[in-house]
Design a protein around this motif. Structure first.
Motif, PDB file in Angstrom:
ATOM      1  N   MET A  30       1.001  -0.651  -0.104  1.00  0.00           N
ATOM      2  CA  MET A  30       0.037   0.001  -0.124  1.00  0.00           C
ATOM      3  C   MET A  30       1.174   1.016   0.217  1.00  0.00           C
ATOM      4  SD  MET A  30      -2.798  -1.021   2.724  1.00  0.00           S
ATOM      5  CE  MET A  30      -4.438  -1.695   1.873  1.00  0.00           C
ATOM      6  N   TYR A  34       0.659   4.339  -2.553  1.00  0.00           N
ATOM      7  CA  TYR A  34       0.715   5.678  -2.706  1.00  0.00           C
ATOM      8  C   TYR A  34       1.991   6.499  -2.930  1.00  0.00           C
ATOM      9  CZ  TYR A  34       0.833  10.284   0.159  1.00  0.00           C
ATOM     10  OH  TYR A  34       1.452  11.526   1.034  1.00  0.00           O
ATOM     11  N   LEU A  62      -5.851   6.344   3.680  1.00  0.00           N
ATOM     12  CA  LEU A  62      -5.267   4.923   2.906  1.00  0.00           C
ATOM     13  C   LEU A  62      -4.740   4.275   3.774  1.00  0.00           C
ATOM     14  CD1 LEU A  62      -5.372   2.128   0.906  1.00  0.00           C
ATOM     15  CD2 LEU A  62      -3.646   3.911  -0.532  1.00  0.00           C
ATOM     16  N   ALA A  66      -5.484   1.234   7.255  1.00  0.00           N
ATOM     17  CA  ALA A  66      -4.185  -0.121   7.047  1.00  0.00           C
ATOM     18  C   ALA A  66      -4.341  -0.434   8.288  1.00  0.00           C
ATOM     19  CB  ALA A  66      -3.651   0.174   5.803  1.00  0.00           C
ATOM     20  N   THR A  77      -7.332  -3.236   3.980  1.00  0.00           N
ATOM     21  CA  THR A  77      -7.357  -3.220   3.011  1.00  0.00           C
ATOM     22  C   THR A  77      -7.764  -2.113   2.473  1.00  0.00           C
ATOM     23  OG1 THR A  77      -9.628  -3.116   3.677  1.00  0.00           O
ATOM     24  CG2 THR A  77      -9.434  -5.050   4.016  1.00  0.00           C
ATOM     25  N   TYR A  78      -8.370  -1.625   0.708  1.00  0.00           N
ATOM     26  CA  TYR A  78      -8.370  -0.247   0.840  1.00  0.00           C
ATOM     27  C   TYR A  78     -10.391  -0.034   0.749  1.00  0.00           C
ATOM     28  CZ  TYR A  78      -4.350  -0.992  -1.703  1.00  0.00           C
ATOM     29  OH  TYR A  78      -2.939  -1.487  -2.328  1.00  0.00           O
ATOM     30  N   PHE A  81     -10.260   3.665   1.364  1.00  0.00           N
ATOM     31  CA  PHE A  81      -9.670   4.773   0.525  1.00  0.00           C
ATOM     32  C   PHE A  81     -10.667   4.956  -0.496  1.00  0.00           C
ATOM     33  CE2 PHE A  81      -7.766   4.785  -3.852  1.00  0.00           C
ATOM     34  CZ  PHE A  81      -7.383   6.065  -3.783  1.00  0.00           C
TER      35      PHE A  81
END
Length: 255
Positions: A30, A34, A62, A66, A77-78, A81
């Motif tokens: 993640m 980003y 995000l 997390a 997870t996303y 976001f």
């Protein structure tokens, strides 16, 4: 708001290390997502800095969400976001915050190059291979770093204060600044631990590669180094926010 002890900053730092240890591949993936988006947006001519600034609050949430999931023992997870794009008011407010961040960052950069322009004139010489007369404009650098730190204090917790506590843009910026100022002891400890880790990793690997005669390959570690250091930094935000402001439960809608 009760003042937190200096050692509280160490607990924030250790919590960030727990995040890296538990789901290192998922979380650092993640982080790379980003960073990659930030680099791609920054490379856009003319408006790259603005686009990267707008992206900052979304990427922050995000990684912060997390972190929250990881510390609760769940796989990051996303969800949050993607849920941000289904909330027009919050989305617009975060974009405005990104513009504020971008403006502050660009101002800090402008200060550095404007007041250090005399030192950089040597770089305009035809023979750029050797520039022995170049001296770092430390005065300009110091001023620009102060401005940058002010921008960070204004915007660090603002995305969370909007998404979790439901604060308006202006109030979230003020609350972010006030929280860091009032809890400066714990924040200073956390910052010192973070910078210490960054320097320790850098010195360790640089020394190791040099001793092994692999100094030319040191640069290939840069992406991993950036991912780890960025990941640790962002993983401290949720523990800091929870202790300074108290989680309000506003971001649990994504669950």
């Amino acid at each position: 708001m009760q003042p937190l002890p200096f050692k509280q900053g160490l607990s924030w730092f250790l919590a960030a290390l727990v995040v890296i240890r538990r789901y290192h591949l998922t979380y650092l993936g993640m982080v790379m997502f980003y960073v990659l988006i930030s680099v791609l947006l920054s490379s856009v001519p003319l408006v790259g800095g603005i686009l990267a600034g707008i992206w900052m609050p979304f990427g922050t949430l995000l990684l912060v969400y997390a972190t929250k999931q990881t510390l609760e023992g769940r796989l990051p997870t996303y969800d949050l976001f993607f849920s941000l794009f289904r909330k027009p008011k919050l989305r617009s407010s975060l974009m405005t915050l990104g513009l504020v961040y971008a403006a502050g960052l660009q101002f800090a950069i402008w200060i550095f190059f404007y007041f250090g322009k005399d030192a950089f004139k040597v770089l305009e010489a035809e023979e750029t291979a050797q520039i022995p007369d170049f001296q770092m404009p430390w005065d300009a650098f110091s001023v620009s770093m102060v401005i940058y730190l002010i921008v960070v204090t204004l915007t660090l917790f603002s995305p969370l204060l909007q998404a979790d506590a439901g604060q308006k843009l202006g109030k979230s910026i003020f609350s972010s600044f006030l929280g860091i100022v009032l809890q400066w002891r714990a924040c200073l400890c956390a910052g010192a631990c973070y910078l210490g880790l960054g320097m320790l990793i850098l010195v360790f690997f640089y020394t190791s590669f040099t001793l092994l005669g692999l100094g030319s390959f040191f640069g290939y570690l840069a992406p991993i180094y950036v991912a780890v250091i960025t990941g640790v930094g962002y993983a401290m935000i949720w523990p800091m926010y929870s202790d300074i402001y108290g989680a309000k439960g506003g971001i649990t809608h994504a669950e």
